[in-house]
Each structure stands twice: as structure tokens, then as C-alpha cells.
Design an enzyme around this catalytic site. Structure first.
Site, short mmCIF file in Angstrom:
data_model
loop_
_atom_site.label_atom_id
_atom_site.label_comp_id
_atom_site.label_asym_id
_atom_site.label_seq_id
_atom_site.Cartn_x
_atom_site.Cartn_y
_atom_site.Cartn_z
N HIS A 50 41.17 -3.65 -14.50
CA HIS A 50 40.15 -4.52 -15.09
C HIS A 50 40.63 -5.96 -15.03
O HIS A 50 41.68 -6.30 -15.54
CB HIS A 50 39.88 -4.11 -16.55
CG HIS A 50 38.54 -4.53 -17.06
ND1 HIS A 50 38.07 -5.83 -16.98
CD2 HIS A 50 37.53 -3.81 -17.63
CE1 HIS A 50 36.86 -5.88 -17.51
NE2 HIS A 50 36.51 -4.68 -17.89
N CYS B 113 29.04 -0.06 -11.57
CA CYS B 113 29.17 1.06 -10.64
C CYS B 113 30.49 1.79 -10.76
O CYS B 113 30.66 2.86 -10.17
CB CYS B 113 28.99 0.55 -9.21
SG CYS B 113 27.38 -0.22 -8.89
N HIS C 121 41.05 12.00 3.00
CA HIS C 121 39.67 11.51 2.97
C HIS C 121 39.57 10.36 1.96
O HIS C 121 40.26 10.36 0.94
CB HIS C 121 38.69 12.62 2.55
CG HIS C 121 38.87 13.89 3.32
ND1 HIS C 121 38.36 14.07 4.58
CD2 HIS C 121 39.53 15.04 3.01
CE1 HIS C 121 38.67 15.28 5.02
NE2 HIS C 121 39.38 15.88 4.08
N ASN D 221 22.37 2.63 -2.18
CA ASN D 221 23.40 2.45 -3.20
C ASN D 221 22.92 3.13 -4.48
O ASN D 221 22.08 2.59 -5.21
CB ASN D 221 23.64 0.95 -3.43
CG ASN D 221 24.72 0.69 -4.47
OD1 ASN D 221 25.19 1.60 -5.15
ND2 ASN D 221 25.13 -0.56 -4.60
#
Length: 518
Positions: free
Chosen positions: A338, A259, A418, A455
């Protein structure tokens, strides 16, 4: 002894520790994987154990970028000093007019070259679009269970498990799924995945063309990212063939990156635009549900069925020097973290075959929250020096140097107006909100996107930005931080600056939140 006890207490507060795992049998999260976790409360505690390695990395980015922007002022200063030693009369009397003119033009050319070639170009988001599937693909939670039962692909335990998860998932009754996944006795094929990919990719690109007026022949760079479906020819080749893009198109196809791949695609587009300055880059982010669907009995592998939904986003990027006149947003920062070197992080989300050789996606609930928290902490710590006000950074370093004072953790909410957090699940969003002390206003876009669209994987953060635009929340100069998580384990963040105010109302535009109300 008291000192040791105090130190132990602080260690427990500042260390995420899973003390209970399993599946909730009752309560608001019945059917969901349960994690009873000792987590830190709010940003000050969540980031209490600061890893200075990531702080150093953030300041390294600052210094690297700063050196570029100092180049032109230094050249101008040197030139001014040289010319300042000569008065206008001396300058023109010492040399003939041809020499003077040539030297002046040469000096200006050097400065212009330094500006154009040495200073990195800004990357602009001209516009973007999100895909709105047709109404016939809309599915309620009740209909999901009825179709799953009728398909005969799941046993009774699997149906009950999915029913419990759906009821407390945070997903509403208007998300979208391909009906082919529920066909009785059907084995999903590669063709099913390609048909779904064609529908969402071409649909969202058409929306982008409508929003921007871009001619497809002007697109120089193409990047498509999709986690589960990797075909030959690739998805990017499908787009090239469908739109008959030029033979010199620079194309990439990213797969299996989870994702968080959408942010990775933007990072790649930025680098490619630097190699091809002034060009347009098209980024398409999607996930193909029919390729990630699981028809089996393993409960952990059934979880993605309950959350993943159809969706896609398409972005048009450029680094043209005058791109800010047309663009909606300017890319300010992008940080990728990562944690794949750690085995626990690497194995946290992965595909596997079950005991019946059926393939599916496994989410390791035992370590997910811990792994995700550590990745988020590392990412935000790196991002901090790039976005925080100087006053917050100064307070942090003053307490860092004074070992007798409790470490001050900066308020990251001062850096953004935001925040768009990947809409994974209700419980994940709740934990992120609690641990980062985000208000309901900050989390509204994420929660509403999860409820309306489910999702949608990599495209989720763009549905959230579209929600903010539809509600006229974006003002000129606002900073928006998008945060995405992915397998590996990755946490990527991207910060945009709004160049326009409430752009949804500026002429006709396809926004999924507005289109859905028409």
C-alpha cells in the site's frame, strides 16, 4: 566527468519518468491517455533500483513462518534425547505400566497440540466460480456507441472520445453491460445497483454451489467486496438474507478498495479461518457497473465507462487439516503493498463530482504508470525471498555484497508457471509484459480475458485462472501468481499451488469459457 556522465545515464535508465502526457490523437492508442515514459526494459532493469527495505520485509516473512515450522521438530528432538537416555528395559522397569503409559500419551498429546495449535494451518481453495451474464447483455463496441448516442447522455466530443478509446482498448465484441445505463434520459438509482448486484452475486454463488456441492448452512465466514456500491443493508447482508445463512455467520463487507480488493478479501478470509479453524469461508468479488457509470463530459471520467464490464467471482476457502484432499489449490504466499502515504499515489484514482455535480471515477493518467510501477516494484521485491529458488537469491546477495559488480536481479519467471495480471487495459498489459519480460504464453490469459470479458475489476484474475483451466494448462504442482492493482494505490499478489491437474475436465463444472461455447 566521464564517471558523472555514466552515473547520470544509469540513473535515467533506472528511474521511471513521465516525459509527455495527454490524449493520443492518432495511431493504435488513439483516444487513450498517453504516457511517454522512460521505463526500464525487462525485469533486470525494471527492478534495477532495489529498495532493500522490501527485501528485508520479505525475509522477515520467511523467518517468521520458519519459526513456526521448527517448533514441532525441536519438541520431537528433545523428547528423543530424553527417551534415548533410557533403554526400553530401563524405561519399563523404572516405572510401572500405568505411569509409563500415561507419560507416553502425555508426550504425544503435547506434540499433537503443538502441531495443531502452534503451526499455522494451510489455507486451501476448494473451488471457485465466475459469473457468465446472459447473452442479451452482450454488447459490441459498435452497439455501445449507438446506444450511448441514442441515450442523449453524452455530447458529441464524449461520444467520439469513447469511440476512439473502445477501438484500441483490447476489449472485443462480447463483453457484458447492464442495458439500464443506456436508457435515454435515465438517472441511475440505487435500485439499479442493487438489482445488478443481486444478479451477479447470486448467479456466481449458484455456480459455486454447483461446482462444489457445498451446503450453504456449512458456510461459517462470508466476505463480499465491491468498490462502488455500498448500501444499507450491505451487500453481504443481501447474501445472508437471500440464502438464509446462520445467525452466527461471520460476515464482512469491503468497499471502496478498488480492483485489488479481491486479494485483500482472501487475506481476510485466511485470518478468519485461523480464528475459526476447520470452517468454510465464502468470498464474493464483484464491481457494479451501473454504480460506477458516468454520464457527463469530463474525458478522464469517461474512461471507466469504456473498460469496466459486468462480472463476479465466488471462492470457497477452508483450512481444514484434510482440505488438500478435496481442494484444487493451496495458498502459498500473499503480499500486500500500500503506497497510500504518498500523496501522488493516494490521488491517482479517486471518485469526484464534475462541474455539473455528476459523480464519477477519475483515473489520473499523468501519474498512473509511474505510481503503478513503483507499487509493483515494491510488491515483487517483497515477494521475491518467499518464492524464488535459492540459487537465484544466492546470486542476488553475492552481487549485493560486491559493490564493484553490477547488481544481479533474479529471474522471477523461475518462481511461477503461470501469471494472471489484472486485465485493466491493452496498454497497461503491454507495459507490464514489456517491463517484466513476460512471454506471450504468460500474458495470454490476461489478454484473452480482457478481450472476452473486459475489465471485470476484482474478479478479473479469476476469469484468467478459469481460462488456464479451460485450456488444460494447469498441472499438479504448478504455481500461479495473481497480481492486482487498486486505488490507494495498492499492488497485491497472491501465489497458489495447484493440487490437481486440469481440474476442469474432472466431472461437470461451470467454467465461463466452456459455458460460453455451449
Amino acid at each position: 566527468m566521464a564517471s558523472a556522465t555514466k552515473q547520470q545515464t544509469r540513473q535515467e535508465v533506472f528511474s521511471p519518468e513521465i516525459v509527455k502526457q495527454g490524449v493520443e490523437g492518432s495511431g493504435p492508442y488513439a483516444g487513450s491517455l498517453s504516457f511517454s515514459v522512460k521505463v526500464r526494459q525487462g525485469i533486470p532493469d525494471f527492478l534495477g533500483s532495489v529498495n532493500l527495505k522490501y527485501v528485508k520485509l520479505g525475509y522477515t516473512y520467511c523467518i517468521t513462518h520458519g519459526l513456526y515450522f521448527l517448533t514441532v521438530p525441536v519438541l520431537i528432538f528433545i523428547s528423543a534425547v530424553v527417551l534415548g537416555n533410557l533403554t526400553g528395559k530401563e524405561y519399563w522397569s523404572r516405572y510401572n505400566i500405568v505411569t509409563n503409559t500415561a507419560s507416553t500419551i502425555s508426550l504425544l498429546a503435547v506434540i499433537l497440540y503443538a502441531y495443531v495449535r502452534l503451526i499455522p494451518r494451510s489455507t486451501y481453495l476448494v473451488d471457485y466460480a465466475c459469473y457468465l451474464p446472459p447473452n442479451e447483455l452482450k454488447i459490441s463496441k459498435e452497439e455501445f456507441i449507438k446506444l450511448a448516442t441514442r441515450s442523449g447522455n453524452f455530447d458529441e466530443d464524449g461520444i467520439q472520445f469513447q469511440d476512439r478509446v473502445l477501438k484500441h482498448s483490447g476489449i472485443g465484441d462480447e463483453s457484458y453491460l447492464p442495458r439500464s445505463v443506456f436508457e435515454p434520459g435515465k438517472t441511475l438509482t440505487l435500485n439499479d445497483g442493487r438489482e445488478e448486484a443481486a444478479e451477479v452475486m447470486f448467479g456466481v454463488i449458484e455456480n459455486l454451489i454447483f461446482n462444489t456441492g457445498i451446503r450453504v448452512k456449512d458456510i461459517k465466514i462470508l466476505i463480499v467486496n465491491c468498490g462502488s456500491l455500498n448500501t444499507t443493508p450491505s451487500l453481504s447482508a443481501m447474501v445472508i438474507n437471500h440464502y438464509k445463512l446462520g445467525h452466527d455467520i461471520v460476515s464482512f463487507n469491503l468497499g471502496g478498495m478498488g480492483c485489488a480488493a479481491g486479494v485483500i478479501a482472501v487475506d481476510l478470509a485466511k485470518d478468519l479461518l485461523n480464528a475459526h479453524p476447520g470452517s468454510y469461508a465464502l468470498v464474493v468479488s464483484t464491481e457494479i457497473v451501473s454504480s460506477a457509470w458516468y454520464n457527463g463530459k469530463d474525458m478522464e471520467m469517461l474512461l471507466p465507462n469504456c473498460f469496466l464490464r459486468m462480472g463476479a467471482a465466488a471462492l470457497l476457502l477452508t483450512n481444514h487439516h484434510f482440505g488438500n484432499w478435496r481442494a484444487k489449490y493451496q495458498l502459498k504466499q500473499l503480499v500486500r503493498t500500500h503506497k497510500g502515504t504518498d500523496d501522488k499515489s493516494f490521488k491517482c484514482i479517486h471518485t469526484k463530482d464534475d462541474s455539473e455535480k455528476k459523480q464519477g471515477l477519475v483515473v489520473n493518467g499523468k501519474h498512473l504508470l509511474e505510481v503503478g510501477g513503483e507499487a509493483l516494484k515494491a510488491n515483487i521485491t517483497t515477494l521475491g525471498p518467499l518464492v524464488l529458488p535459492f540459487s537465484e537469491q544466492l546470486r542476488f546477495f553475492m552481487t549485493l555484497l560486491n559493490k564493484k559488480t553490477k547488481l544481479y536481479i533474479p529471474n522471477f519467471k523461475l518462481a511461477f508457471e503461470h501469471v494472471c495480471v489484472l486485465a485493466t487495459s491493452k496498454k497497461v498489459l503491454h507495459e507490464v509484459q514489456k517491463n517484466l519480460e513476460l512471454t506471450e504464453e504468460y500474458m495470454e490469459a490476461s489478454k484473452k480475458t480482457l478481450e472476452r470479458f473486459g475489465n471485470t475489476s476484482t474478479s478479473s484474475i479469476w476469469y484468467e485462472l478459469a481460462y488456464l483451466e479451460a485450456k488444460s494448462r494447469i498441472k499438479r504442482g504448478d504455481r500461479i501468481c495473481q497480481i492486482a492493482f487498486g486505488s490507494g494505490f495498492k499492488c497485491n499478489s497472491i501465489v497458489w499451488k495447484a493440487l490437481k491437474t486440469n481440474t476442469t475436465g474432472n466431472g461437470p463444472r461451470k467454467n465461463p469459457w466452456i459455458m460460453g461455447d455451449e
